[in-house]
Design a protein around this motif. Structure first.
Motif, PDB file in Angstrom:
ATOM      1  N   VAL A  35       0.849  -1.703   0.020  1.00 22.46           N
ATOM      2  CA  VAL A  35      -0.024  -0.155   0.472  1.00 22.46           C
ATOM      3  C   VAL A  35       0.941   1.072   0.136  1.00 22.46           C
ATOM      4  N   ASN A  36       2.193   1.152  -0.564  1.00 25.83           N
ATOM      5  CA  ASN A  36       3.101   2.451  -0.506  1.00 25.83           C
ATOM      6  C   ASN A  36       1.964   3.728  -1.040  1.00 25.83           C
ATOM      7  N   THR A  37       1.714   4.533  -1.078  1.00 26.03           N
ATOM      8  CA  THR A  37       1.303   5.860  -1.418  1.00 26.03           C
ATOM      9  C   THR A  37       2.685   6.599  -1.253  1.00 26.03           C
ATOM     10  N   VAL A  38       1.849   7.908  -1.833  1.00 22.36           N
ATOM     11  CA  VAL A  38       2.956   9.149  -1.697  1.00 22.36           C
ATOM     12  C   VAL A  38       2.048  10.215  -0.899  1.00 22.36           C
ATOM     13  N   GLY A  96       4.725  20.167   0.243  1.00 18.95           N
ATOM     14  CA  GLY A  96       4.600  21.949   0.198  1.00 18.95           C
ATOM     15  C   GLY A  96       4.182  21.296  -1.277  1.00 18.95           C
ATOM     16  N   THR A  97       4.802  21.819  -2.496  1.00 24.77           N
ATOM     17  CA  THR A  97       4.447  21.488  -3.695  1.00 24.77           C
ATOM     18  C   THR A  97       4.736  20.308  -4.108  1.00 24.77           C
ATOM     19  N   SER A  98       5.529  19.509  -3.874  1.00 27.44           N
ATOM     20  CA  SER A  98       6.048  18.005  -4.067  1.00 27.44           C
ATOM     21  C   SER A  98       5.338  17.141  -3.817  1.00 27.44           C
ATOM     22  N   ARG A  99       5.194  15.942  -4.429  1.00 29.48           N
ATOM     23  CA  ARG A  99       4.931  14.341  -3.776  1.00 29.48           C
ATOM     24  C   ARG A  99       6.205  13.843  -3.400  1.00 29.48           C
ATOM     25  N   GLU A 100       6.018  13.007  -2.606  1.00 28.47           N
ATOM     26  CA  GLU A 100       7.062  12.183  -2.285  1.00 28.47           C
ATOM     27  C   GLU A 100       6.573  10.519  -1.895  1.00 28.47           C
ATOM     28  N   ALA A 101       7.806   9.205  -2.398  1.00 29.94           N
ATOM     29  CA  ALA A 101       7.270   8.609  -1.920  1.00 29.94           C
ATOM     30  C   ALA A 101       7.188   8.212  -0.647  1.00 29.94           C
ATOM     31  N   VAL A 102       6.266   6.743  -0.082  1.00 24.99           N
ATOM     32  CA  VAL A 102       5.857   7.049   1.537  1.00 24.99           C
ATOM     33  C   VAL A 102       6.126   5.684   1.618  1.00 24.99           C
ATOM     34  N   ASP A 132      -8.226   7.682   5.351  1.00 28.40           N
ATOM     35  CA  ASP A 132      -6.980   7.407   5.769  1.00 28.40           C
ATOM     36  C   ASP A 132      -6.485   6.899   7.421  1.00 28.40           C
ATOM     37  N   ARG A 133      -5.457   6.157   7.140  1.00 32.27           N
ATOM     38  CA  ARG A 133      -5.216   5.307   8.198  1.00 32.27           C
ATOM     39  C   ARG A 133      -4.369   5.851   9.595  1.00 32.27           C
ATOM     40  N   PHE A 146      -9.892   9.329  -3.656  1.00 33.55           N
ATOM     41  CA  PHE A 146      -8.634   9.923  -1.904  1.00 33.55           C
ATOM     42  C   PHE A 146      -8.762   8.399  -1.236  1.00 33.55           C
ATOM     43  N   PHE A 147      -6.575   8.213  -1.534  1.00 33.98           N
ATOM     44  CA  PHE A 147      -6.282   7.112  -0.756  1.00 33.98           C
ATOM     45  C   PHE A 147      -5.989   7.915   0.107  1.00 33.98           C
ATOM     46  N   ASP A 148      -4.817   7.330   1.126  1.00 36.12           N
ATOM     47  CA  ASP A 148      -3.990   7.503   2.106  1.00 36.12           C
ATOM     48  C   ASP A 148      -2.938   9.079   2.125  1.00 36.12           C
ATOM     49  N   LYS A 149      -2.897   9.936   2.897  1.00 33.52           N
ATOM     50  CA  LYS A 149      -1.930  10.839   3.219  1.00 33.52           C
ATOM     51  C   LYS A 149      -2.055  11.827   1.621  1.00 33.52           C
ATOM     52  N   ASP A 150      -2.865  11.777   1.397  1.00 33.34           N
ATOM     53  CA  ASP A 150      -3.457  13.223   0.239  1.00 33.34           C
ATOM     54  C   ASP A 150      -3.093  12.162  -0.852  1.00 33.34           C
ATOM     55  N   ALA A 151      -2.660  10.948  -0.937  1.00 32.79           N
ATOM     56  CA  ALA A 151      -3.026  10.576  -2.847  1.00 32.79           C
ATOM     57  C   ALA A 151      -4.693  10.264  -2.944  1.00 32.79           C
ATOM     58  N   VAL A 152      -4.315  10.538  -4.842  1.00 28.10           N
ATOM     59  CA  VAL A 152      -5.622  10.113  -5.112  1.00 28.10           C
ATOM     60  C   VAL A 152      -5.595   9.301  -6.400  1.00 28.10           C
ATOM     61  N   TRP A 153      -6.806   8.708  -6.589  1.00 27.25           N
ATOM     62  CA  TRP A 153      -6.270   7.970  -8.160  1.00 27.25           C
ATOM     63  C   TRP A 153      -5.883   8.419  -9.033  1.00 27.25           C
ATOM     64  N   PRO A 154      -4.609   7.890  -9.739  1.00 27.36           N
ATOM     65  CA  PRO A 154      -3.677   8.445 -10.380  1.00 27.36           C
ATOM     66  C   PRO A 154      -4.223   9.361 -11.736  1.00 27.36           C
ATOM     67  N   VAL A 155      -4.939   9.105 -12.496  1.00 25.93           N
ATOM     68  CA  VAL A 155      -5.289   9.209 -13.986  1.00 25.93           C
ATOM     69  C   VAL A 155      -5.934  10.785 -12.859  1.00 25.93           C
ATOM     70  N   PRO A 156      -5.851  11.747 -13.928  1.00 24.44           N
ATOM     71  CA  PRO A 156      -6.496  13.129 -13.272  1.00 24.44           C
ATOM     72  C   PRO A 156      -8.412  13.096 -13.905  1.00 24.44           C
ATOM     73  N   GLY A 157      -8.422  13.454 -12.502  1.00 24.97           N
ATOM     74  CA  GLY A 157     -10.214  13.409 -12.651  1.00 24.97           C
ATOM     75  C   GLY A 157     -11.192  12.758 -12.280  1.00 24.97           C
ATOM     76  N   GLU A 158     -10.612  11.298 -12.937  1.00 26.56           N
ATOM     77  CA  GLU A 158     -11.647  10.076 -12.544  1.00 26.56           C
ATOM     78  C   GLU A 158     -11.542   8.785 -11.466  1.00 26.56           C
ATOM     79  N   LYS A 159     -11.943   8.400 -11.058  1.00 28.74           N
ATOM     80  CA  LYS A 159     -11.470   7.600 -10.016  1.00 28.74           C
ATOM     81  C   LYS A 159     -11.576   6.179 -10.285  1.00 28.74           C
ATOM     82  N   ALA A 160     -11.179   5.734  -8.689  1.00 27.99           N
ATOM     83  CA  ALA A 160     -11.112   4.166  -9.280  1.00 27.99           C
ATOM     84  C   ALA A 160     -12.228   2.788  -9.434  1.00 27.99           C
TER      85      ALA A 160
END
Length: 397
Positions: free
Chosen positions: A109-112, A116-122, A208-209, A250-264
């Protein structure tokens, strides 16, 4: 396994083997709680994709898996009411290893995380896991709050191993559909007597966990539902489960479904389980599952197995078959209609009342040209073998 990980595992084992007070008075009013600790290491013969592909993080490809998982739970009971809170810390062990809440050698369940303005792997999650209130009177239970809803369905005490020491089900038991994760939810369970009960769950599709911000999908009108019918006694257990997960973003840590404007994509699933204890040494179990959804990587799963108990040892052996449900697989490894066979052997030893040591062997085989990337098909392998070692501790107080 390097020296640092060996030392960590041994230290965890002995620290969790410390004596704890007997929790025999669980039904009485007042405070009680427990600490659940799990350390898992796995090594496979093939490289695999260890997280879901995302434009926001690099792909993790490795033949190792390592996880440290701690869950601290505290409850206060007064009459028919119980208030419960829990704190969880789950993280990767070892450089380049996979992080997962369930199986380190499958998709984690690695997420991002937005910084700030960037996203990092978690590769870790740490924070408030659950906070809920429960009303229990007669055969009716009502629970409301932030809840790990996976604890309230698809649980089988007969074949599930020692549930005080972790979940000892076959790795393929729930491959077809993942349960809704910790989320704002309502759980209602009605016990009708004679072993028959009905459970209903409604809540967020994910949650969010780590924080109370666990209803982001729900407020957008994207819920998840579970209805489960159970019959069980000391010898047998039969279960029928219906699961619906709305399309969610919406997933954890502000992560979203990676296709802009779409949902899982939404998922509907049905699962049937049966288990039977023949005597004090032998039990058998089976499960059949089907899931329908455009985002389903796998859509059909069958699992059969046996459990054998001998003194402080108990072993589980299972065989599963899971169908690939799409041609759109990560990196085009595996194809629609392929069957992934998983043979699993788990040997557990109860060191004492609180600590269990477990060893697991899995053999993966695809009916097609390649395993899925997550199962060891990254380099096009048709077969993979995985060895695992875990120490799980349950300390009541």
């Amino acid at each position: 396994m390097d020296a640092k990980l060996s030392i960590l595992m041994i230290a965890t084992l002995f620290s969790c083997a410390a004596q704890a007070r007997d929790a025999a008075q669980e039904s009485s009013d007042g405070w009680r709680g427990f600490l659940l600790d799990n350390v898992t290491f796995q090594q496979s013969t093939q490289d695999a994709l260890r997280n879901r592909h995302s434009p926001f993080r690099p792909d993790l490809v490795t033949d190792q898996g390592g996880r440290l998982q701690n869950l601290f739970v505290l409850q206060f009971k007064q009459g028919d009411w119980t208030v419960m809170g829990s704190y969880a810390d789950n993280r990767t062990l070892g450089g380049g290893s996979a992080y997962s809440l369930t199986n380190p050698m499958a998709f984690g369940v690695n997420t991002v995380e937005t910084v700030g303005t960037s996203r990092e792997a978690v590769d870790y999650k740490s924070g408030l896991h659950e906070l809920a209130a429960t009303y229990l009177k007669g055969g009716t239970m009502v629970m409301l709050g932030k809840i790990d809803t996976s604890n309230w369905y698809l649980a089988d005490p007969i074949f599930g191993g020692d549930l005080n020491h972790g979940n000892d089900y076959g790795n393929a038991a729930t491959r077809v559909v993942a349960p809704p994760f910790p989320s704002v939810a309502l759980v209602v369970k009605q016990d009708y007597g004679n072993g028959l009960s009905l459970t209903g769950i409604a809540g967020d599709a994910f949650g969010d966990r780590e924080t109370l911000d666990a209803a982001r999908n729900l407020v957008k009108g994207d819920p998840a539902y579970v209805v489960e019918l159970n019959f069980q006694d000391q010898q047998q257990h039969y279960q029928l489960t219906f699961n619906h997960i709305d399309a969610f973003r919406f997933f954890d840590k502000d992560a979203v479904w990676p296709v802009p404007g779409e949902k899982a994509p939404q998922v509907n699933a049905v699962m049937a389980s049966a288990s039977y204890r023949f005597n004090k040494s032998w039990a058998g179990f089976g499960r059949a599952s089907y899931a329908k959804g455009e985002g389903q990587l796998e859509d059909v799963n069958f699992l059969v197995g046996m459990r054998y108990d001998l003194g402080k040892f108990y072993a589980l052996v299972s065989q599963s078959a899971t169908r690939v449900g799409t041609d759109n697989t990560p990196y085009q490894q595996g194809a629609k209609g392929d069957i992934t066979f998983v043979s699993e052997l788990t040997l557990n030893y109860k060191l004492n009342s609180f600590v269990t040591l477990g060893m697991t062997y899995d053999m993966y085989h695809s009916s097609g040209d390649s395993l899925l990337a997550k199962d060891g098909g990254w380099n096009g392998a048709k077969r993979n073998q995985v060895m695992g070692l875990r120490v799980t501790s349950f300390l009541p107080f």
